[in-house]
Design a protein around this motif. Sequence first.
Motif, PDB file in Angstrom:
ATOM      1  N   TYR A 192      38.104  34.608  46.975  1.00  0.00           N
ATOM      2  CA  TYR A 192      37.853  35.565  45.901  1.00  0.00           C
ATOM      3  C   TYR A 192      36.538  35.814  46.205  1.00  0.00           C
ATOM      4  CZ  TYR A 192      42.140  34.434  43.968  1.00  0.00           C
ATOM      5  OH  TYR A 192      43.689  34.443  43.757  1.00  0.00           O
ATOM      6  N   LEU A 195      44.389  42.232  39.697  1.00  0.00           N
ATOM      7  CA  LEU A 195      44.348  40.792  38.914  1.00  0.00           C
ATOM      8  C   LEU A 195      44.066  41.139  37.329  1.00  0.00           C
ATOM      9  CD1 LEU A 195      41.548  39.415  41.248  1.00  0.00           C
ATOM     10  CD2 LEU A 195      43.849  38.768  41.082  1.00  0.00           C
ATOM     11  N   HIS A 250      40.166  29.801  40.068  1.00  0.00           N
ATOM     12  CA  HIS A 250      40.464  31.251  39.691  1.00  0.00           C
ATOM     13  C   HIS A 250      39.343  31.715  38.644  1.00  0.00           C
ATOM     14  CE1 HIS A 250      44.383  31.230  41.472  1.00  0.00           C
ATOM     15  NE2 HIS A 250      43.648  30.838  42.539  1.00  0.00           N
ATOM     16  N   SER A 266      46.348  36.592  39.055  1.00  0.00           N
ATOM     17  CA  SER A 266      46.930  37.558  39.978  1.00  0.00           C
ATOM     18  C   SER A 266      48.478  38.233  39.468  1.00  0.00           C
ATOM     19  CB  SER A 266      47.218  37.290  41.581  1.00  0.00           C
ATOM     20  OG  SER A 266      47.941  38.092  42.475  1.00  0.00           O
ATOM     21  N   ILE A 301      36.129  42.087  41.420  1.00  0.00           N
ATOM     22  CA  ILE A 301      36.491  40.814  42.023  1.00  0.00           C
ATOM     23  C   ILE A 301      37.420  41.306  43.137  1.00  0.00           C
ATOM     24  CG2 ILE A 301      37.760  38.831  41.611  1.00  0.00           C
ATOM     25  CD1 ILE A 301      37.020  38.921  38.587  1.00  0.00           C
ATOM     26  N   THR A 302      37.480  40.781  44.434  1.00  0.00           N
ATOM     27  CA  THR A 302      38.234  41.090  45.629  1.00  0.00           C
ATOM     28  C   THR A 302      38.924  39.764  45.838  1.00  0.00           C
ATOM     29  OG1 THR A 302      36.605  42.711  46.346  1.00  0.00           O
ATOM     30  CG2 THR A 302      38.257  41.949  47.929  1.00  0.00           C
ATOM     31  N   GLU A 303      40.193  40.072  45.857  1.00  0.00           N
ATOM     32  CA  GLU A 303      41.063  39.027  46.407  1.00  0.00           C
ATOM     33  C   GLU A 303      41.575  39.314  47.984  1.00  0.00           C
ATOM     34  OE1 GLU A 303      45.519  36.810  45.710  1.00  0.00           O
ATOM     35  OE2 GLU A 303      44.786  38.334  44.406  1.00  0.00           O
ATOM     36  N   VAL A 338      31.674  31.978  42.412  1.00  0.00           N
ATOM     37  CA  VAL A 338      33.136  31.987  42.248  1.00  0.00           C
ATOM     38  C   VAL A 338      33.642  30.527  42.548  1.00  0.00           C
ATOM     39  CG1 VAL A 338      35.333  32.582  43.500  1.00  0.00           C
ATOM     40  CG2 VAL A 338      33.425  34.200  43.115  1.00  0.00           C
ATOM     41  N   SER A 340      37.022  29.636  43.965  1.00  0.00           N
ATOM     42  CA  SER A 340      38.420  30.015  44.108  1.00  0.00           C
ATOM     43  C   SER A 340      39.657  29.151  43.844  1.00  0.00           C
ATOM     44  CB  SER A 340      38.387  30.235  45.733  1.00  0.00           C
ATOM     45  OG  SER A 340      37.759  31.442  46.188  1.00  0.00           O
ATOM     46  N   TRP A 383      40.883  34.905  36.005  1.00  0.00           N
ATOM     47  CA  TRP A 383      41.693  35.937  36.388  1.00  0.00           C
ATOM     48  C   TRP A 383      43.008  35.288  36.923  1.00  0.00           C
ATOM     49  CZ3 TRP A 383      36.966  35.579  39.107  1.00  0.00           C
ATOM     50  CH2 TRP A 383      37.130  34.468  40.233  1.00  0.00           C
TER      51      TRP A 383
END
Length: 391
Positions: free
Chosen positions: A137, A109, A157, A127, A175-177, A152, A154, A125
């Motif tokens: 996220y 990201l 974003h 992608s 941050i994990t997608e 978050v 989502s 963020w």
Amino acid sequence: MQSLLFSALCLKLFWILSCRGQSWPTDGVYYGMLGSNVTLACGTSPQRSPVEWRLNQSSTLPWHRVTANGSLVLFNVNQSAKGNYSCHGDQGTTHSIVSLKLGYPPGPLNVSCRVPNHKHVRCSWVSRVKTFLPAQYHAFYWENSSWKLCVVDSTNHHCDIAHPHFWQLNHRLNITEVNPLGAALTRQTIQLHKLLKPDPPAELVVAARPSFPTHLNVSWRYPHSWPQLDFFPLLFQIRYRPHGSTHWAQIESMGTNVVVHDALEGYLHEVQVRAQDEPNADSHWSDWSPLILARPWEAPGTEQPDVSGGTPPTGVYPDDPLGIETITSKNRDDAAGEEEKLSLVILLVIFSIVIFIIILSLTVVMCLRQRRRHVTKQEVSSMLKMKAIPL
């Protein structure tokens, strides 16, 4: 200790991934990766019995093969392969229906954080990989020797941090997608004091100062997002110029009002203001406030350019490019005419001075010549008298 906490965070994320079936519909939906081979099972069809596969009720399918047990293998799928697949027996019985959705696993990201004041941070963020699939996220930041949740959104974003430890030198953000095909973790280190950028000042007002044709009163308010406390003061910068000029004059102030003393008499002026966190030299200046146009005070009866049959009032003007350009053009024409008249007067004065000097010079020369002639006559007369005297 820090590594143990991070490991705990990773375990939590793996648990989220293992439970992703709760986040996306899996009953009747299959997620496949673009460019790969995808296999769809025919549900309850008897083994080795002939089956027919249809895509959106059509028997025309992408490049494929049907296996002995009735499964459909699609080769090197692209977006044209997505849709609703149905498997039918030789009697027309429908054994299964599955919706195929195609995309890519998440990638890194691009993260950017905005700090409008000391009490709120928003990190957004984008992608780098267009996955074509729904995503969720999960965000955490490292502060005061512990991982804390970044709240978050989502859909939009971004995530929000409330009341951060502002003077901590570094904050780490993870941050994990997550999507049906996998997950990707992005790590970011941020320094809040260097990212601090106030919102533009609010409610800028510019007005004429009665009886002062070169003054403008300028006032504004703190940004609505900025806590107005003594230990969070803002430094303000005001810039102004005659409308149409390319050069700005600037004033700095710790207060929320100033008086411009050198406005150009009779002209519209552009005025803007911006702000910076005064104690923090590393912070950014805010964006400039919306442009305000104003004219200094003019004595009653002073002629002003006529715009659309009316005379614009003194004070704050809306941003009306058409009317303003007309006013500026007429002002410039008037100024050009006055300059021409002044030049003509100066030339006449210079010409008069030259003529006067010439006449004066001629007069002086004539006087000198007359005097010289008179002296010469006296000398001749004296000589004649001298000759007449007997020796």
